[in-house]
Design a protein around this motif. Structure first.
Motif, PDB file in Angstrom:
ATOM      1  N   PRO A  84       0.812  -1.373  -0.060  1.00 56.26           N
ATOM      2  CA  PRO A  84       0.054   0.143   0.277  1.00 56.26           C
ATOM      3  C   PRO A  84       0.762   1.065   0.054  1.00 56.26           C
ATOM      4  O   PRO A  84       2.024   1.380   0.356  1.00 56.26           O
ATOM      5  N   ALA A  85       0.337   2.357  -0.075  1.00 55.72           N
ATOM      6  CA  ALA A  85       1.035   3.520  -0.406  1.00 55.72           C
ATOM      7  C   ALA A  85       1.721   4.100   0.927  1.00 55.72           C
ATOM      8  O   ALA A  85       2.872   4.551   0.826  1.00 55.72           O
ATOM      9  N   ASP A  86       1.398   3.421   2.071  1.00 56.06           N
ATOM     10  CA  ASP A  86       1.861   3.839   3.462  1.00 56.06           C
ATOM     11  C   ASP A  86       2.938   2.749   3.686  1.00 56.06           C
ATOM     12  O   ASP A  86       3.338   2.461   4.818  1.00 56.06           O
ATOM     13  N   GLY A  87       3.064   1.678   3.030  1.00 54.56           N
ATOM     14  CA  GLY A  87       3.841   0.460   3.083  1.00 54.56           C
ATOM     15  C   GLY A  87       5.312   0.597   2.798  1.00 54.56           C
ATOM     16  O   GLY A  87       5.777   1.676   2.207  1.00 54.56           O
ATOM     17  N   LYS A  88       6.285  -0.199   3.317  1.00 49.17           N
ATOM     18  CA  LYS A  88       7.704   0.041   3.006  1.00 49.17           C
ATOM     19  C   LYS A  88       7.974  -1.326   2.768  1.00 49.17           C
ATOM     20  O   LYS A  88       7.946  -2.491   3.672  1.00 49.17           O
ATOM     21  N   LEU A  89       8.896  -1.617   1.788  1.00 52.60           N
ATOM     22  CA  LEU A  89       9.221  -2.969   1.295  1.00 52.60           C
ATOM     23  C   LEU A  89      10.764  -3.147   1.780  1.00 52.60           C
ATOM     24  O   LEU A  89      11.654  -2.015   1.582  1.00 52.60           O
ATOM     25  N   LEU A  90      11.360  -4.223   2.457  1.00 49.17           N
ATOM     26  CA  LEU A  90      12.539  -4.406   2.749  1.00 49.17           C
ATOM     27  C   LEU A  90      12.862  -5.518   1.808  1.00 49.17           C
ATOM     28  O   LEU A  90      12.406  -6.593   1.868  1.00 49.17           O
ATOM     29  N   VAL A  91      13.993  -5.326   0.923  1.00 53.10           N
ATOM     30  CA  VAL A  91      14.659  -6.440   0.043  1.00 53.10           C
ATOM     31  C   VAL A  91      15.935  -7.148   0.436  1.00 53.10           C
ATOM     32  O   VAL A  91      16.599  -6.175   0.642  1.00 53.10           O
ATOM     33  N   LEU A  92      15.896  -8.205   0.492  1.00 44.18           N
ATOM     34  CA  LEU A  92      17.168  -9.198   0.856  1.00 44.18           C
ATOM     35  C   LEU A  92      17.793  -9.321  -0.481  1.00 44.18           C
ATOM     36  O   LEU A  92      17.188 -10.175  -1.267  1.00 44.18           O
ATOM     37  N   THR A  93      19.063  -8.822  -0.659  1.00 42.46           N
ATOM     38  CA  THR A  93      19.449  -9.070  -2.101  1.00 42.46           C
ATOM     39  C   THR A  93      20.763  -9.553  -2.232  1.00 42.46           C
ATOM     40  O   THR A  93      21.662  -9.204  -1.170  1.00 42.46           O
ATOM     41  N   GLU A 129      16.384  -9.898  11.195  1.00 39.67           N
ATOM     42  CA  GLU A 129      15.837  -9.775  12.371  1.00 39.67           C
ATOM     43  C   GLU A 129      16.350  -8.281  13.136  1.00 39.67           C
ATOM     44  O   GLU A 129      15.534  -7.702  13.329  1.00 39.67           O
ATOM     45  N   GLN A 130      17.549  -8.192  13.003  1.00 39.49           N
ATOM     46  CA  GLN A 130      17.923  -6.736  13.565  1.00 39.49           C
ATOM     47  C   GLN A 130      17.447  -5.527  12.698  1.00 39.49           C
ATOM     48  O   GLN A 130      17.111  -4.813  13.455  1.00 39.49           O
ATOM     49  N   ARG A 131      17.274  -5.822  11.685  1.00 40.64           N
ATOM     50  CA  ARG A 131      16.517  -4.810  10.866  1.00 40.64           C
ATOM     51  C   ARG A 131      15.177  -4.459  10.965  1.00 40.64           C
ATOM     52  O   ARG A 131      14.796  -3.463  11.356  1.00 40.64           O
ATOM     53  N   LEU A 132      14.440  -5.590  11.336  1.00 39.99           N
ATOM     54  CA  LEU A 132      13.050  -5.517  11.519  1.00 39.99           C
ATOM     55  C   LEU A 132      12.964  -5.164  13.008  1.00 39.99           C
ATOM     56  O   LEU A 132      11.888  -4.301  13.052  1.00 39.99           O
ATOM     57  N   ALA A 133      13.656  -5.637  13.718  1.00 44.28           N
ATOM     58  CA  ALA A 133      13.765  -4.810  14.971  1.00 44.28           C
ATOM     59  C   ALA A 133      13.730  -3.568  15.482  1.00 44.28           C
ATOM     60  O   ALA A 133      13.318  -2.645  16.296  1.00 44.28           O
ATOM     61  N   ASP A 135      13.433  -1.507  12.855  1.00 49.33           N
ATOM     62  CA  ASP A 135      12.486  -0.332  11.794  1.00 49.33           C
ATOM     63  C   ASP A 135      10.963  -1.051  11.786  1.00 49.33           C
ATOM     64  O   ASP A 135      10.582  -1.976  10.963  1.00 49.33           O
ATOM     65  N   ALA A 136      10.290  -0.577  12.735  1.00 50.07           N
ATOM     66  CA  ALA A 136       8.748  -1.015  12.750  1.00 50.07           C
ATOM     67  C   ALA A 136       7.928  -0.649  11.531  1.00 50.07           C
ATOM     68  O   ALA A 136       6.777  -1.058  11.413  1.00 50.07           O
ATOM     69  N   THR A 137       8.648   0.414  10.593  1.00 50.40           N
ATOM     70  CA  THR A 137       7.593   0.878   9.406  1.00 50.40           C
ATOM     71  C   THR A 137       7.576  -0.288   8.315  1.00 50.40           C
ATOM     72  O   THR A 137       7.001   0.200   7.545  1.00 50.40           O
TER      73      THR A 137
END
Length: 372
Positions: A84-93, A129-133, A135-137
């Protein structure tokens, strides 16, 4: 050896797809189909059901949707329809295809974070896990299962456990792995699994598909940033009109894919195909090392689909010359795709069997021109 091998091809495609297909898959394209015809649409529905059964034992929780175009079209359909417009994607590459997901998200103006593990290192769930902990957005996490840039196989089970611990939406690009290695989307906590007709199911190019948790797909309504790649609308049309596509579908390719699914079942399903691919890759790596080549990745990171090899340490070697010599001998291989080393790649999926790999090793040994 499988007796449906095509006899009119001058070479085997030893690539991660498009790949060498059976004669019976190709013959399935000889009939024309009407996109409005009930028989054709029921064929589409049968494919959708078979895909869900291949993907998970929890079939009641999942659905599938087919999408015109290459696998990348399906990846972009998910990226542009699910966040969604207010979502944020984290990509592991850790390769070109993870990077492509990032590029897609940026084109659509989606807030995007990246964890880049480099080209020869697996994605690490602890780093995730460190990144998700922190950055809650972040709302969505995407990873490529089999990164064909190198042949890397990423740990989607461990990544999925972390993604669900933090209650994020899990997107897995399983382009070159689905149908060729056992997996259960529900057990892996996958919300959107993406693949293509011309990979491990051994169809021909022309469409891809998304196997999605139904509850996650329903939430995509109204999010799409494009018309043609609107995943929810495509799914809704197929659901309500018994397999009808919104726009012209690749009818011949769809019929060939149905035949490929039948042949997957006849081979013994994903388990047996995985065993064949594993054996192919093992013979390939061992044979190439025996004649002097070095494999790029360690065994624990290596997928059973495509393998990267370093160039020989000789100024006389050129990939172009090797490619042409092998092509004359009946094999087509892939150039390398990483930035930090000179490599080439050899795939072993499709209508390829251990005896084919043995013939390839012989051809490779006989064409080591840089040793002359």
């Amino acid at each position: 050896m499988n007796q449906t091998r095509p006899t009119d091809n001058p070479y085997l495609l030893l690539t991660p797809g498009p790949l060498t297909t059976s004669s019976t898959v190709r013959e399935a394209m000889l009939r024309d189909w009407c996109t409005w015809d009930r028989d054709y649409n029921e064929l589409v529905q049968a494919i959708r059901q078979k895909l869900v059964r291949l993907a998970t034992s929890q079939v009641e929780d999942y659905t599938s949707v087919l999408m015109q175009g290459s696998g990348s079209f399906c990846v972009e359909a998910v990226v542009s329809s699910a966040i969604p417009a207010d979502g944020k994607l984290l990509v592991l590459t850790n390769g070109a295809y993870g990077d492509r997901i990032v590029e897609m998200a940026q084109v659509h103006g989606i807030a995007t974070e990246v964890i880049d593990f480099g080209e020869v290192t697996k994605a690490d769930e602890q780093v995730l896990e460190q990144r998700l902990a922190a950055d809650a957005t972040i709302t969505h996490v995407a990873v490529v299962h089999s990164e064909t840039t190198t042949g890397m196989l990423n740990p989607i089970k461990e990544i999925g456990e972390v993604v669900k611990k933090y209650r994020k939406v899990y997107i897995v690009d399983a382009m070159s792995s689905f149908g060729g290695i056992p997996m259960d989307a529900a057990e892996l906590s996958i919300d959107f699994l993406i693949s293509s007709a011309n990979k491990c199911i051994q169809g021909v190019p022309g469409f891809g598909f998304v196997i999605a948790k139904t509850s996650a797909l329903i939430k995509c309504k109204g999010i799409a940033r494009t018309l043609s790649l609107d995943l929810y609308s495509q799914w809704k049309t197929m659901e309500e009109q018994n397999g009808k596509w919104r726009y012209t579908s690749p009818t011949h390719v769809v019929r060939a894919f149905y035949q490929a699914l039948i042949e997957l079942e006849a081979e013994g399903g994903v388990e047996k195909r995985y065993e064949r691919y594993q054996r192919n890759q093992q013979l390939l790596a061992e044979g190439m090392e025996r004649i002097g080549f070095r494999v790029l990745l360690p065994k624990e990171s290596q997928s059973p689909f495509i393998t990267s090899f370093y160039y020989p340490e000789s100024e006389a070697f050129t990939f172009a010359k090797l490619y042409e010599r092998l092509k004359q001998a009946g094999f087509v291989i892939y150039p390398g795709k990483i930035s930090q080393a000179d490599t080439f790649r050899i795939g072993n999926i499709g209508e390829v069997y251990p005896e084919d790999i043995e013939r390839l090793i012989t051809a490779m040994e006989n064409n080591r021109f840089w040793l002359e």
